[in-house]
Design an enzyme around this catalytic site. Structure first.
Site, short mmCIF file in Angstrom:
data_model
loop_
_atom_site.label_atom_id
_atom_site.label_comp_id
_atom_site.label_asym_id
_atom_site.label_seq_id
_atom_site.Cartn_x
_atom_site.Cartn_y
_atom_site.Cartn_z
N LYS A 262 47.79 38.86 46.58
CA LYS A 262 47.40 39.50 45.32
C LYS A 262 47.36 41.01 45.50
CE LYS A 262 43.36 39.90 42.27
NZ LYS A 262 41.96 39.44 42.05
N ASP A 267 41.11 46.95 39.55
CA ASP A 267 40.76 45.93 38.57
C ASP A 267 39.55 46.37 37.76
OD1 ASP A 267 40.48 43.67 37.06
OD2 ASP A 267 39.59 42.47 38.67
N LYS A 274 34.48 45.09 33.64
CA LYS A 274 33.44 44.86 34.65
C LYS A 274 32.28 45.84 34.43
CE LYS A 274 36.59 43.26 38.29
NZ LYS A 274 35.99 41.94 38.55
N ASP A 285 40.86 45.08 45.33
CA ASP A 285 41.40 43.85 44.75
C ASP A 285 42.85 43.60 45.14
OD1 ASP A 285 40.56 41.59 43.42
OD2 ASP A 285 41.19 42.28 41.45
N ASP A 344 39.49 39.31 32.92
CA ASP A 344 39.08 39.56 34.30
C ASP A 344 39.48 38.42 35.23
OD1 ASP A 344 38.00 41.09 36.31
OD2 ASP A 344 35.95 40.36 36.02
N GLU A 346 42.57 37.87 36.12
CA GLU A 346 43.96 38.34 36.12
C GLU A 346 44.71 38.01 37.39
OE1 GLU A 346 42.47 40.77 39.04
OE2 GLU A 346 41.48 40.25 37.17
N ARG A 348 44.92 35.33 39.21
CA ARG A 348 45.65 34.05 39.19
C ARG A 348 46.92 34.15 38.36
NH1 ARG A 348 40.49 31.25 36.75
NH2 ARG A 348 39.66 32.94 38.03
#
EC number: 3.4.11.1
Length: 499
Positions: A262, A267, A274, A285, A344, A346, A348
């Site tokens: 990933k 993020d 967030k 991230d 949030d 994202e 996946r």
């Protein structure tokens, strides 16, 4: 780091410190050859109880007449409980103590072990010394002299084992991959962008001919119809990339491992933004993608006899008027439509397109993705282990064993069919998120929908282990570089089976 080997203690050269290891409850260093040629008496140290040999205990003495300015007594704990992890911790404590004193060169008397465990223990000692030997201070404009970090520069092992140097060099090659990974994670998100990661991959392929790099830019991603990666990118002013690095260490074999990391370079959470307290560390991230870089670098250094491809889908998840809206539906590379129920969730989404692409185009023998995917895994496991979900028991077993060998431990979580039920959508083929219940397992089940049939697959959720706010005995704060040593160990074991 420079390594040297001295077979006899009296022939060692000048250094900042001489390290003598002791088991708990003994007053003779391991190996006991040390005291006689040194003519060094330590009775008073043990009689006063100032040093007991506890795991990681370090005591510095200033002794005249030696080629070193200092002697460091290092506790190894109880001999009958020695393990690779105990040695990593003890020598990690030593390394940190030496860093605190700004020491650069070490003469280290190596303990004596039985032959069956010796190589593993020597590697663990070297890991303990090297993993803390790292600092990320390039963003500081000026430091007070007392605050400057002086890294260890040379280690001279005093040992009768002539294989020590080769083992230490192997560990150093892997640690170089860990350092590379940490640097990517610790850097500013404004610098470590999808385009920067693409340049890093291209730079690796220029430095190492074994690596072939392909980068999909936004136009190519649109042509490939990677709708989920493009959707996540909608809120960013930086284009996404899909980075593919191929390493052919065994071209005669059809066996092929694909790792996917990933690469969300920052993020914000998107429109489901967030809060304060959760957003400040989100440059990390892309830790899964960074681990893929470190693994590829280590594979080159070690000349691993495996065929390996690393894929990093890279993008920011930012907030903008164009950001994808929770409740909207987008089509994936595989063709399945996804209801985006939380912006949030994202990671996946971008992994799904990468997994589907790898399944359909790369003929993988196994697929492993690594990602800071869910906060729930940190709640479940903390920083002691990463989560593992897998469709293949043998793959899971091999990864778990690699985790035990490196102490980058994995805990297997289930993929019950009931989790698939939570992904049902009234308006699309799948929904991306269904609340907090079982969220780590549901996220993994979402990914499973994009893995080719009969391809062994494992998902590593490193959300709790990739970025730590408290230092450990042989780990610094912040980026840990987790995943590199684990994956390299897995690949090493795989090469032994396949060759």
């Amino acid at each position: 780091m420079e390594f040297a080997l001295t077979l006899h203690i009296e022939k060692r050269k000048k250094a900042d410190v001489l390290v003598l290891p002791f088991w708990k409850g003994t007053s003779q260093p391991e190996a006991a050859i040390a005291l006689h040629p040194l003519k060094l008496s330590l009775d008073s140290v043990f009689n006063t109880g100032d040093f007991k040999g506890k795991e990681g205990e370090t005591l510095f003495l200033y002794v005249e007449g030696l080629v070193e300015m200092r002697v460091a007594l290092l506790g190894l704990g109880e001999k009958n409980k020695v393990s690779t992890e105990a040695l990593r911790k003890s020598y990690g404590c030593l390394a940190k103590a030496c860093l605190g004193k700004k020491l650069k060169t070490l003469n280290i008397l190596m303990p004596e072990f039985n032959k069956t465990e010796e190589d593993a223990f020597i590697k663990a000692i070297t890991e303990g010394l090297l993993l803390p030997n790292y600092v990320y201070d390039r963003l500081k404009s000026k430091q007070e002299e007392d605050d400057e970090v002086t890294l260890l520069q040379k280690i001279n092992f005093i040992s009768s084992n002539k294989h020590v140097l080769a083992l230490a060099e192997e560990v150093a090659a892997i640690c170089d991959g860990v350092y590379y990974t940490r640097d990517l994670i610790n850097g500013n998100a404004d610098e470590i962008t999808p385009q920067y990661l693409a340049k890093c991959a291209q730079g690796l392929s220029q430095e190492y001919p074994q690596i072939k790099t392909t980068v999909f830019d936004k136009k190519r991603l649109e042509k490939e119809q990677m709708g989920l990666l493009l959707a996540v990118n909608r809120g960013s002013n930086l284009d996404p990339t899909l980075i593919i690095m191929e390493y052919k260490g065994n071209p005669k074999s059809k066996d092929h491992t694909v790792i996917i990391g990933k690469g969300v370079t920052y993020d914000t959470g998107g429109l489901n933004i967030k809060p304060t307290g959760g957003i400040e560390t989100m440059k990390c991230d892309m830790s899964g993608g960074a681990a893929c870089f470190g693994t590829m670098l280590a594979a080159c250094h070690l000349d691993l006899k495996v065929n390996l491809t690393a894929i990093i889908p890279a993008t920011e998840n930012s907030v903008d008027a164009a950001s994808f809206k929770p409740g909207d539906v987008y089509r994936s590379y595989l063709g399945k439509t996804v209801e985006m129920t939380n912006s949030d969730a994202e990671g996946r989404l971008i992994l799904a397109d990468a997994l589907a692409y790898a399944s359909q185009n790369l003929k993988p023998s196994r697929l492993i993705d690594i990602a800071t995917l869910t906060g729930a895994i940190e709640i479940s496991l903390g920083s002691e282990a990463s989560g593992l979900m897998s469709t293949d028991d043998q793959l899971a077993k091999s990864l778990i064993q690699a985790g035990e060998n490196t102490h980058e431990r994995l805990w297997r979580m289930p993929l019950y069919e009931g989790y698939q039920e939570k992904l049902k959508s009234d308006i699309a083929d799948l929904k991306s998120w269904n609340g907090r219940s079982g969220s780590s397992c549901v996220a993994a089940m979402f990914l499973k929908n994009f893995v080719g049939k009969d391809i062994p697959w494992a998902h590593l959720d490193i959300a709790g282990t990739a970025y730590v706010t408290e230092p450990k005995k042989y780990m610094p704060k912040y980026a840990s570089g987790v995943g590199v040593r684990l994956l390299v160990e897995f690949l090493k074991q795989l090469s032994m089976v396949k060759n």
